[in-house]
Motif scaffolding. Structure first.
Motif, PDB file in Angstrom:
ATOM      1  N   PHE A 194       0.846  -1.203   0.000  1.00  0.00           N
ATOM      2  CA  PHE A 194       0.000   0.000   0.000  1.00  0.00           C
ATOM      3  C   PHE A 194       0.878   1.249   0.000  1.00  0.00           C
ATOM      4  CE2 PHE A 194      -1.998   3.310   2.642  1.00  0.00           C
ATOM      5  CZ  PHE A 194      -3.173   3.534   1.950  1.00  0.00           C
ATOM      6  N   LYS A 236       3.559  10.635   7.600  1.00  0.00           N
ATOM      7  CA  LYS A 236       3.856  11.533   6.485  1.00  0.00           C
ATOM      8  C   LYS A 236       2.587  12.182   5.934  1.00  0.00           C
ATOM      9  CE  LYS A 236       8.003   9.170   5.004  1.00  0.00           C
ATOM     10  NZ  LYS A 236       8.531   8.206   4.024  1.00  0.00           N
ATOM     11  N   TYR A 290       5.097  15.080   3.543  1.00  0.00           N
ATOM     12  CA  TYR A 290       3.647  15.265   3.414  1.00  0.00           C
ATOM     13  C   TYR A 290       3.287  15.509   1.955  1.00  0.00           C
ATOM     14  CZ  TYR A 290      -1.045  16.496   4.947  1.00  0.00           C
ATOM     15  OH  TYR A 290      -2.401  16.496   5.155  1.00  0.00           O
ATOM     16  N   ALA A 299      -5.003  -3.113   7.461  1.00  0.00           N
ATOM     17  CA  ALA A 299      -5.071  -3.409   6.023  1.00  0.00           C
ATOM     18  C   ALA A 299      -6.492  -3.247   5.496  1.00  0.00           C
ATOM     19  CB  ALA A 299      -4.574  -4.822   5.745  1.00  0.00           C
ATOM     20  N   TRP A 345      -5.952   6.032   1.034  1.00  0.00           N
ATOM     21  CA  TRP A 345      -5.331   7.321   0.666  1.00  0.00           C
ATOM     22  C   TRP A 345      -6.411   8.375   0.620  1.00  0.00           C
ATOM     23  CZ3 TRP A 345      -0.269   8.051   0.652  1.00  0.00           C
ATOM     24  CH2 TRP A 345       0.574   6.936   0.495  1.00  0.00           C
ATOM     25  N   ALA A 392       3.626  12.266   0.056  1.00  0.00           N
ATOM     26  CA  ALA A 392       2.484  11.396   0.354  1.00  0.00           C
ATOM     27  C   ALA A 392       1.250  11.881  -0.389  1.00  0.00           C
ATOM     28  CB  ALA A 392       2.238  11.351   1.853  1.00  0.00           C
ATOM     29  N   THR A 393       1.080  13.222  -0.467  1.00  0.00           N
ATOM     30  CA  THR A 393      -0.076  13.772  -1.166  1.00  0.00           C
ATOM     31  C   THR A 393      -0.029  13.404  -2.651  1.00  0.00           C
ATOM     32  OG1 THR A 393       0.028  15.633   0.344  1.00  0.00           O
ATOM     33  CG2 THR A 393      -1.373  15.889  -1.578  1.00  0.00           C
ATOM     34  N   GLU A 410      -1.821   9.817  -7.152  1.00  0.00           N
ATOM     35  CA  GLU A 410      -1.488   8.782  -8.122  1.00  0.00           C
ATOM     36  C   GLU A 410      -2.362   7.544  -7.876  1.00  0.00           C
ATOM     37  OE1 GLU A 410       2.382   6.203  -8.289  1.00  0.00           O
ATOM     38  OE2 GLU A 410       2.879   8.334  -8.190  1.00  0.00           O
ATOM     39  N   LYS A 411      -2.499   7.192  -6.576  1.00  0.00           N
ATOM     40  CA  LYS A 411      -3.283   5.999  -6.221  1.00  0.00           C
ATOM     41  C   LYS A 411      -4.742   6.209  -6.595  1.00  0.00           C
ATOM     42  CE  LYS A 411      -0.169   3.586  -3.946  1.00  0.00           C
ATOM     43  NZ  LYS A 411       0.171   2.190  -4.093  1.00  0.00           N
ATOM     44  N   LYS A 412      -5.228   7.422  -6.330  1.00  0.00           N
ATOM     45  CA  LYS A 412      -6.630   7.705  -6.636  1.00  0.00           C
ATOM     46  C   LYS A 412      -6.859   7.613  -8.129  1.00  0.00           C
ATOM     47  CE  LYS A 412      -8.234  10.613  -2.920  1.00  0.00           C
ATOM     48  NZ  LYS A 412      -8.220  12.017  -2.526  1.00  0.00           N
ATOM     49  N   ALA A 457      -1.631  12.173   4.351  1.00  0.00           N
ATOM     50  CA  ALA A 457      -2.416  11.778   3.175  1.00  0.00           C
ATOM     51  C   ALA A 457      -3.025  10.389   3.260  1.00  0.00           C
ATOM     52  CB  ALA A 457      -1.606  11.921   1.891  1.00  0.00           C
ATOM     53  N   LYS A 468       1.536  10.882  -3.926  1.00  0.00           N
ATOM     54  CA  LYS A 468       1.318   9.448  -4.064  1.00  0.00           C
ATOM     55  C   LYS A 468      -0.179   9.132  -3.968  1.00  0.00           C
ATOM     56  CE  LYS A 468       4.263   6.335  -2.197  1.00  0.00           C
ATOM     57  NZ  LYS A 468       4.813   5.561  -1.079  1.00  0.00           N
ATOM     58  N   SER A 469      -0.821   9.814  -3.022  1.00  0.00           N
ATOM     59  CA  SER A 469      -2.248   9.593  -2.833  1.00  0.00           C
ATOM     60  C   SER A 469      -3.017   9.915  -4.113  1.00  0.00           C
ATOM     61  CB  SER A 469      -2.707  10.455  -1.662  1.00  0.00           C
ATOM     62  OG  SER A 469      -4.026  10.848  -1.828  1.00  0.00           O
ATOM     63  N   ILE A 476      -7.308   2.766  -3.827  1.00  0.00           N
ATOM     64  CA  ILE A 476      -6.901   3.550  -2.670  1.00  0.00           C
ATOM     65  C   ILE A 476      -6.737   2.719  -1.408  1.00  0.00           C
ATOM     66  CG2 ILE A 476      -7.840   5.742  -3.486  1.00  0.00           C
ATOM     67  CD1 ILE A 476     -10.215   5.224  -1.547  1.00  0.00           C
ATOM     68  N   GLY A 477      -7.223   1.473  -1.409  1.00  0.00           N
ATOM     69  CA  GLY A 477      -7.095   0.655  -0.200  1.00  0.00           C
ATOM     70  C   GLY A 477      -5.886  -0.255  -0.260  1.00  0.00           C
ATOM     71  N   ALA A 478      -5.704  -1.035   0.812  1.00  0.00           N
ATOM     72  CA  ALA A 478      -4.566  -1.963   0.824  1.00  0.00           C
ATOM     73  C   ALA A 478      -4.977  -3.289   0.206  1.00  0.00           C
ATOM     74  CB  ALA A 478      -4.099  -2.198   2.243  1.00  0.00           C
ATOM     75  N   ILE A 497      -7.308   1.081   6.019  1.00  0.00           N
ATOM     76  CA  ILE A 497      -6.473   2.205   5.592  1.00  0.00           C
ATOM     77  C   ILE A 497      -6.809   2.621   4.154  1.00  0.00           C
ATOM     78  CG2 ILE A 497      -4.527   0.894   4.612  1.00  0.00           C
ATOM     79  CD1 ILE A 497      -2.714   2.815   6.264  1.00  0.00           C
TER      80      ILE A 497
END
Lengths: 522, 193
Positions: free
Chosen positions: A315, A400, B175, A516, A521, B178-179, B184-186, A402, B181-182, B191-193, A519
């Motif tokens: 993740f 970090k 931060y 897991a 983003w 991470a933003t 990019e994931k979206k 987000a 990356k977030s 967005i989940g694991a 969580i």
């Protein structure tokens, strides 16, 4: 060339008649087969099946009566389950499930039996010798001297004990009603009372949870003291009755064999991203073996913890490496007093890990953490990479920003593990605090799950577990969040009680799995 | 980014360290990124606590005029600054706000936000919000390189606070990463694991 060793466990009833017939006819039964007469195949536990391999068998055949003709009714059925589980363990260990077979015969089936024995022997010939090296233990013949006990007492500074009794007041075992007191063990040993039955019992029933150490005003590290005494006792042949017949200790000892190549990662689900070049190593642990061993009894799935840990790492786009032939860290051997085997295993592990040039080891198992981080260096075994628990890593990643957690619709109780003290581990504590802000989760401090390192489980362990589960239910929790796979195994065991099991049932999940699941983003 | 001119306005209250933040961004690109830069600060009664702003221009070529009409990047650390400059921001410009202090009331598809002041408070010093913001700007806009910004932060802050300020800078930078990356994931819908 060495001849193969094949053990034939032969049931006393049906197949023995067939075997007798073969002997009478002077049939050419393969020479390497050594027959052991047993009362019923159902009595040959997974441990007995496995022990044969530990001490040098290359193949084991369990031969019993055809289902339905068992003298005792259920023997063959039980044997089927035991053999299947043990075969799967052999598979995980990478030595091949074909080395163990179950066959059933009627008294008249002597030709079929001979055929089976020949075929089995040929199969084993094809697979070759087992890579397991038997670890012989040489017991010290002399009595334990006062000096030896004295040096351990001195090492842990036991003489500072004020006899205040705080240890007993916090002791998990004492609180469960057992007549057990850390200070009385200390006092008996100081007085030289080495061979009394009570001391023997107490040394092996201590849960080593460390609650007494937490509250001792003189900071006597009782668990480590017990550990050293256990080692001394074991080398003098004063071994305990290990739980599950010592299966797990056997399993861990087999991993000392240098040529063995455990394959317990082979069932990793698809979609997990790993990277062989990565500088981060994920050290999994023994969960796959636990799940296989307890498959029919407890139906635990602690392997999920490993999978979920890898998922959470992915993740955060961390693609860790794994040791393809990962071995046990040796925790249970160390804490059950088998120091020599522990050291052998630790050396093997450190050589393999150090040769690969990792810079971080991440583990999701508190026992692996404690062993790799504290105990390896304590016994002079150097690991080059830094060892962290997955909570530490997660906390620094989550910090970090987000990311957030979805609300998990459960009233959760977080059960701290004895090997992962949140009080000592700053990052883990922060993670749990962070989790608390969003989830309905309460934390109970270190309360023993009832057993550690597979020794000394008894009715009081059960009482401990029952008490905890009842409390959790009465307080309205509907999910116990654990951080150690063993907590799940031991608490689940209490829930299997035929009489009160239903009253104790409560869902359990590891914190990593809850993370897991929730969580995301933002 | 090559041969591109970037115009940045940083606004906020006087005393938040807006001017220092602007100075760091400008100096970093001029001293360590081998670029040209200019820096203009509004200097007046504002510095007694009211609205205040810093204007930084970064370019590969010589800069002819240091004042900015339509910024490429607008960093707002106060609502007043936001209200004053938001309509000047280029349409494809980047808006960066302190999420606790500024409410973005016009519809913008994309903007970056960080609770810089809150993070600074959690770290123990509210006045480090500007350094956190510099870290954040560095990671999300790439107008300056990480090394350049880090070095300049170290040189610009008072002696004895280097360690804390570096931590603050890294915090803001992480931060930002991470933003990104977030996002990019979206975008990948996962967005989940």
């Amino acid at each position: 060339m060495h001849k193969n060793n094949i053990i034939l466990y032969l049931c006393n009833w049906g197949p023995h008649v067939a075997f007798q017939d073969l002997l009478d006819k002077c049939a050419d039964i393969p020479h390497e087969i050594k027959m052991i007469r047993i009362p019923c195949t159902g009595r040959i536990s997974k441990t007995l099946l496995f022990k044969a391999f530990e001490i040098g068998a290359d193949g084991v055949a369990l031969v019993g009566c055809v289902a339905g003709t068992c003298r005792y009714g259920s023997g063959t059925n039980v044997a089927e389950k035991n053999v299947e589980d043990t075969r799967n363990i052999l598979d995980l260990l990478g030595i091949g499930k074909e080395r163990l077979e179950l066959a059933t015969f009627l008294p008249d089936d002597s030709n079929e039996l001979l055929e089976f024995l020949k075929r089995f022997s040929q199969n084993i010939q094809k697979i070759g010798k087992s890579p397991i090296v038997h670890q012989k233990i040489d017991f010290e013949k002399r009595l334990i001297s006062r000096e030896k006990i004295g040096s351990i007492l001195k090492k842990h500074n036991i003489y500072v004990c004020q006899d205040c009794g705080k240890c007993s007041s916090g002791c998990s075992l004492a609180l469960s009603g057992k007549t057990f007191s850390p200070r009385s063990v200390a006092n008996s040993l100081i007085a030289g009372d080495i061979y009394s039955e009570n001391v023997f019992k107490d040394i092996w029933s201590c849960l080593t949870c460390g609650k007494c150490y937490d509250i001792c005003p003189m900071a006597v590290n009782f668990p480590e003291f017990i550990r050293d005494i256990r080692e001394l006792f074991r080398t003098h042949g004063m071994s305990p009755r290990e739980t599950h017949g010592g299966f797990f200790q056997s399993l861990m000892r087999t991993m000392i064999s240098p040529d063995i190549k455990p394959l317990h990662w082979q069932y990793l689900p698809e979609g997990i991203r790993l990277n062989k070049e990565s500088k981060t190593l994920f050290f999994g642990g023994c969960s796959p073996y636990f799940d296989t061993f307890f498959r029919n009894h407890l139906t635990v799935s602690t392997f999920d913890i490993m999978v979920d840990s890898l998922k959470v790492l992915n993740f955060f786009d961390i693609e860790p490496a794994i040791l393809e032939n990962e071995r046990c860290c040796g925790h249970d051997l160390l804490w059950s007093g088998d120091l020599n085997s522990f050291l052998e295993l630790a050396k093997l592990n450190s050589n393999i890990i150090n040769s690969k040039g990792f810079d971080t080891i991440v583990t999701s198992c508190p026992e692996c953490l404690k062993t790799l981080l504290y105990d390896y260096p304590k016994y002079g075994i150097k690991l080059n990479p830094k060892v962290v628990h997955i909570y530490d890593l997660l906390e620094s990643e989550i910090d970090k920003g987000a990311v957030s957690f979805k609300k998990f619709d459960k009233k959760m109780l977080f059960k701290e593990a004895c090997r992962l003290d949140l009080g000592e581990n700053e990052q883990s504590k922060k993670l749990v605090e962070r989790f608390k802000k969003i989830q309905d989760i309460s934390v109970i401090p270190n309360e023993c799950c009832g057993n550690s390192s597979w020794v000394g489980c008894d009715a009081f362990s059960k009482a401990l577990q029952t008490k905890q589960l009842k409390q959790a239910r009465n307080m309205g929790f509907d999910l116990i969040v654990t951080s150690c796979p063993k907590c799940q195994i031991h608490l689940k065991c209490a829930m299997e009680d035929v009489f009160i099991g239903k009253e104790l049932e409560i869902e359990m999940m590891d914190l990593t799995s809850v993370i897991a699941k929730t969580i995301f983003w933002t | 980014m090559n041969n591109l001119k970037k115009e940045i306005i940083i606004t906020g209250f006087g005393g938040q360290g807006i001017i220092l933040a602007g100075k760091i961004v400008g100096m970093a690109s001029a001293l360590y990124d081998n670029k040209e830069s200019t820096f203009v600060q509004s200097y007046g009664p504002e510095s007694r606590g009211g609205f205040c702003s810093a204007q930084v221009v970064i370019s590969d070529k010589t800069i002819d005029y240091p004042y900015i009409k339509k910024p490429d990047i607008l960093v707002c650390m106060s609502q007043g600054g936001y209200d004053k400059f938001i309509y000047n921001l280029k349409e494809d410009g980047t808006l960066i706000i302190d999420s606790d202090l500024v409410k973005s009331n016009i519809q913008r598809e994309e903007y970056f936000s960080i609770p810089a002041t809150r993070i600074a408070e959690e770290m123990g010093r509210k006045m480090m919000a500007n350094i956190i913001m510099v870290g954040f700007v560095t990671s999300v806009t790439h107008v300056v390189s990480l090394e350049a910004a880090k070095k300049t932060v170290l040189e610009s802050v008072p002696k004895g606070t280097e360690k804390l300020n570096t931590e603050a800078f890294i915090k803001g930078y992480d931060y930002g990463m991470a933003t990104l990356k977030s996002r990019e994931k979206k975008a990948s819908g996962n967005i989940g694991a």
